[in-house]
Design an enzyme around this catalytic site. Structure first.
Site, PDB file in Angstrom:
ATOM      1  N   SER A   1       0.809  -1.442   0.101  1.00 11.70           N
ATOM      2  CA  SER A   1      -0.328  -0.007  -0.370  1.00 11.70           C
ATOM      3  C   SER A   1       0.637   1.304  -0.074  1.00 11.70           C
ATOM      4  CB  SER A   1      -1.369   0.182   1.306  1.00 11.70           C
ATOM      5  OG  SER A   1      -1.756   0.862   0.819  1.00 11.70           O
TER       6      SER A   1
ATOM      7  N   HIS B   1      -3.908  -0.497  -4.868  1.00 11.52           N
ATOM      8  CA  HIS B   1      -6.065  -0.363  -3.717  1.00 11.52           C
ATOM      9  C   HIS B   1      -5.934  -0.628  -5.794  1.00 11.52           C
ATOM     10  CE1 HIS B   1      -5.528  -1.151   0.029  1.00 11.52           C
ATOM     11  NE2 HIS B   1      -4.498  -0.245   0.114  1.00 11.52           N
TER      12      HIS B   1
ATOM     13  N   GLU C   1      -5.537  -4.755  -4.654  1.00 15.61           N
ATOM     14  CA  GLU C   1      -5.180  -5.733  -3.187  1.00 15.61           C
ATOM     15  C   GLU C   1      -4.537  -7.111  -3.458  1.00 15.61           C
ATOM     16  OE1 GLU C   1      -8.849  -4.456  -1.292  1.00 15.61           O
ATOM     17  OE2 GLU C   1      -7.802  -2.631  -1.762  1.00 15.61           O
TER      18      GLU C   1
END
Lengths: 266, 266
Positions: B131, B172, B199
């Site tokens: 992330s 994401h 993801e």
């Protein structure tokens, strides 16, 4: 199989501006003949034909149309009723509202009304559609599929009205994150061009198979016809897709694309 | 300017599986040396360093790491403290947690800890990040920007750690509909390659600048280096983008890409 365009189409990605400049709807009235236009609104897609029909009726009159009629068909019998051709034959523009694309094809496909529409289209009458009314334009249409990652066989498709061949349309495109499902669609037959249309954005397709973009957001064209690497025939359904290379074109208001040559136009 | 890779990177799109097969995290432990691995978890990005640190600590031990230490730095003084090199020098793998990418670069950039990380990387120690920890890998990173339509100048960027040059990472990716903002990013300098990682999906980059995909979803590479049509220099900020043609590659587990030659690998 070639990109087959007979007449003029205005394909709208949904949620077109109805309050301010109304750029797209105004363009539709112009292309329908402006002060001389006789517009037919087809509400087959929606479950609220009265409400939706009334809204577009007022809008098109405000935007300068000469005459507007709302035609709702509740079942195939109505779409086959005697004299329906005469109700339509003077139309200079036809507009499909949003709703459910399967309602349009299920109610109209193979009926007198359906054939009349094709005839008008071949005569050069502009056929417009928004949201579900946009999806139905192509020969195969997307009827369902989740947003997110491009996966194999997780979308559902059905035969559309076939006014635009070898193209798959998706609407509410960037707003609903639909690039993955459009890629899944074209991976099934990479000859087919994917066209994703954002909200308040439209493509105006001319009979030479060129389109120009009208509206505030973007149109995304994805072309996998020269892709060499894919896992479509190997993977099990639901698996993440492989597709490479894909040619992509992101276009906005005033820019255009040639569906035959598959290149963007200035 | 060329795609500059010194060592080994594992760049994870966030929300990697921590409960079932743990394919990505397991791969990280393997690449760090498996039973001989000494892993350092860097929690700089998160506001919950204790919680997040403890979770990865247990996970990496369960997945077979020999030793795991969690290193949290609350301010730049701590990242500059004497002896911090020695706390890191035996690491065979470094892992950046998620959180806020600006916390990582703001706390580490130009500190002893920051330089030590570079050194480890140049020695071939694998550097992983998920992330926010993924975004920081490149020389310029995306720090903010809305999902939806590709628009001009609506995203914010900042200098990253620079472990991977001429690439912009987004994470994401499909789950948050970020293709538009990645295209906005590369439109600012089409030489830069855009890499969008979904993801529970990662790219393992080797020192030859090739990467392979690990995980359940897809990695999307967008390459606008040969685009001929764009409105980047003309439009006002916030306007819908034009960028054509773009080469796109959608890849999933087991497939790879050569960042230098910009082609997918079987």
């Amino acid at each position: 199989m070639t990109e087959h365009v007979e007449g003029k189409l205005l394909i709208i990605g949904g949620a077109e501006d109805k309050k301010n400049e109304c750029k797209i709807l105004k363009r539709f009235v112009q292309e329908s003949g402006g002060r001389e236009s006789r517009i037919t609104v087809l509400t087959a897609a929606t479950e609220y034909p009265l409400q939706v029909g009334t809204e577009y009726h007022s809008l098109f009159l405000e935007l300068g149309a000469q005459e507007v009629q709302v035609l709702d068909v509740l079942d195939r019998t109505q779409a086959n009723r005697q004299g329906i051709e005469r109700e339509l034959e003077k139309s200079t523009g036809v507009f499909f509202t949003g709703g459910d694309q399967l309602r349009i094809t299920g109610l109209l496909g193979g009926t007198l009304l359906g054939r009349m529409l094709e005839q008008l289209y071949e005569q050069g009458v502009i056929i417009a559609g928004t949201s579900a009314g946009a999806s139905v334009m192509s020969d195969t249409m997307i009827v369902g599929g989740e947003a997110g990652t491009a996966k194999k066989d997780t979308l559902t498709m059905a035969p559309g009205l076939g006014l635009l061949r070898s193209v798959v349309i998706d609407q509410h495109f960037a707003q609903r994150g639909r690039i993955g499902r459009l890629l899944s669609a074209i991976s099934q037959n990479p000859y087919v061009l994917g066209v994703g249309i954002d909200e308040d954005t439209a493509i105006l397709v001319q009979s030479d198979a060129r389109f120009s973009v009208v509206g505030t957001n973007t149109v995304t064209v994805v072309d996998a016809s020269s892709s060499t690497t894919t896992n479509v025939s190997e993977t099990t359904p639901g698996q993440a897709l492989v597709l490479s290379p894909i040619l992509m074109h992101v276009l906005s208001d005033g820019y255009g694309f040639d569906l035959k040559r598959r290149v963007s136009l200035l």
